[in-house]
Design an enzyme around this catalytic site. Structure first.
Site, short mmCIF file in Angstrom:
data_model
loop_
_atom_site.label_atom_id
_atom_site.label_comp_id
_atom_site.label_asym_id
_atom_site.label_seq_id
_atom_site.Cartn_x
_atom_site.Cartn_y
_atom_site.Cartn_z
N LYS A 27 15.76 -20.10 3.01
CA LYS A 27 14.78 -19.47 2.12
C LYS A 27 14.22 -20.55 1.21
O LYS A 27 14.95 -21.18 0.42
CB LYS A 27 15.48 -18.38 1.30
N THR A 51 0.86 -1.19 0.00
CA THR A 51 0.00 0.00 0.00
C THR A 51 0.89 1.24 0.00
O THR A 51 2.08 1.16 0.32
CB THR A 51 -0.89 0.06 1.26
N HIS A 101 12.90 -9.55 10.62
CA HIS A 101 13.08 -9.89 9.20
C HIS A 101 14.17 -9.01 8.60
O HIS A 101 14.48 -7.95 9.13
CB HIS A 101 11.73 -9.63 8.51
#
Ligand SMILES: O=C([O-])C(=O)C[C@H](O)[C@@H](O)C(=O)[O-]
Ligand SMILES: [Mg+2]
Length: 430
Positions: free
Chosen positions: A201, A110, A328
């Site tokens: 990952k 956003t 993160h």
């Protein structure tokens, strides 16, 4: 000049740079050889300069230029004001229904999330300058450290030895495309950085291959916490199956699937703690996700949440709702690593090792890059962030940006260089 609110900002500068990035694989593609970052400098009237770092893609850069122009004349200590979205900026969703953030992997993108990421760099720069003005480290400005070292996990990636089209190896890590390659990479993290836990990952290969890699890691490192992060690339059924297969092996599973209700269902059916940097990456998304028990560990990221003070707000929310908190990362340099380490040092409930991509970066804009010992970084007590900007390096990496037409991170486009016609995979991938 100072006002009742302390030192005043004389100038704010934004410098886009391109940094070298290795061919790390993820669910959508591969890291391109050069990726944009943005370095922010805020200078006080007494000539003290504070630095910050964030995403450098076009959309961030535009907001950063606009924000920088509003800073001269404001107190350095106006972080709460800085975080407000400008009145003309409506909060709207960017991209299509299934479009996820291309450079941050933070789920739905956003305008206010972009804004928060830009604010984060200016906030860090203001805190750095305030610290240098006052002789205090950033952690002291945040209320004081509760630990002297911050643990970072070894962040493992499937990867190629070379970028598509290159003949010479991109670095000396070689490729890692199977369980043996992943274990070899982890051994190097262990030897070079002393990593006490590992994150792989995922979302690159079919889930069974990634389960095999986690099992190989468990065998090689029987006592180290392990995590797997497929970035939402699995269906609920696949996530449940993997969670059951890895029951007792993982510390947590990170973003197995997309969306609050899907994450909640996976947790309800498996009991495995789920961590996220996709399902909940803004304060707006907290109430629904916490009410549904969709996430058990929020991976904070000061670039996502709007800075170091906001990261502490998030930690307070997590404390109230008994949700874990960790951190993160994305491709970043030493300025962000310093900021991450300062804020992590101040959060009492941080019980997990944080993520960092920093070991994969061969370049930096700080004069003395951080070193890891036993997987941790020492918290600096020097004024501000405790780092110095390497102006020659900044100039060189900015020159690279000027001379190149790379303006955005594009892992899908980079993959196309290896696989002609390659398209972003549809979700769920498996
Ligand atoms: O934890 C995560 O989701 C990440 O680190 C996102 C990153 O962008 C990662 O997937 C990468 O660097 O390819
Ligand atoms: Mg993640």
């Amino acid at each position: 000049m100072t006002t009742g609110a302390g030192p005043v900002i004389k100038a704010a500068r934004v410098t886009p740079i391109l940094i070298w990035d290795p061919p790390l694989l993820n669910l959508v593609g591969v890291h391109q050889p050069y990726t944009p970052r943005l370095i922010v400098e805020v200078e006080s009237e007494s000539g003290v300069v504070g630095v910050g770092e964030t995403y450098g893609d076009t959309a961030y850069l535009e907001i950063a230029h606009a924000l920088a122009a509003t800073l001269p004349g404001r107190p350095l200590a106006s972080m709460n004001e800085l975080g407000r979205r400008p009145s003309g900026m409506e909060d709207r969703r960017l991209g299509g229904e299934d479009e996820q953030d291309k450079s941050g992997f933070r789920g739905v993108l956003t305008t206010s999330k972009l804004h928060a990421s830009v604010v984060s760099a200016f906030e860090v720069a203001c805190l750095d300058a305030l610290g240098k003005e006052s002789g205090l480290p950033v952690h002291a400005l945040l209320g004081g450290k509760v630990r002297d070292r911050v643990d970072y996990s070894g962040y493992l990636f499937y990867r190629w030895a070379v970028h598509p089209g290159d003949d010479v190896p991109s670095d000396d890590w070689g490729s890692a495309l199977d369980p043996a390659g992943v274990v070899e990479q982890a051994r190097r993290f262990d030897a070079a950085y002393g990593s006490r836990s590992f994150k792989l990952k995922g979302g690159v290969f079919p889930p069974d291959q990634e389960v095999a890699a986690i099992r190989a890691l468990r065998e090689a490192f029987p006592d180290r916490p392990l995590r797997l992060d497929p970035n939402g690339s699995w269906s609920v059924e696949t996530s449940v199956r993997v969670a059951q297969e890895l029951d007792g092996v993982l510390e947590y599973l990170e973003d197995p699937t997309l969306g609050t209700s899907a994450m909640a269902e996976v947790h309800r059916r498996t009991g495995l703690p789920l961590a996220t940097n996709m399902c909940v990456t803004s304060f707006d998304e907290v109430p629904e996700a916490f009410a549904a028990d969709a996430v058990q560990v929020v991976l904070s990221d000061h670039h996502f949440w709007g800075g170091l003070l906001a990261t502490r707000d998030l930690a307070a929310l997590c404390r109230v709702y008994d949700v874990g908190v960790s951190m993160h990362s994305n491709t970043h340099l030493g300025i962000s690593l310093a900021a991450m380490t300062h804020v992590a040092a101040t959060v009492p409930e941080l019980r997990y090792a944080c993520d960092t991509h920093r070991p994969w970066q061969t370049e930096d804009v700080v004069t003395l890059p951080h070193t890891f010992a036993d997987g941790a970084i020492e918290v600096s007590d020097a004024p501000g962030l405790g780092i110095d900007l390497d102006r020659d390096a900044l100039e060189r990496l900015h020159r690279r940006w000027l001379d190149s037409d790379v303006r955005d991170r594009d892992d899908v486009g980079a993959m196309r260089a290896a696989v002609p016609g390659y398209q972003r995979p549809a979700f769920p991938k498996w």
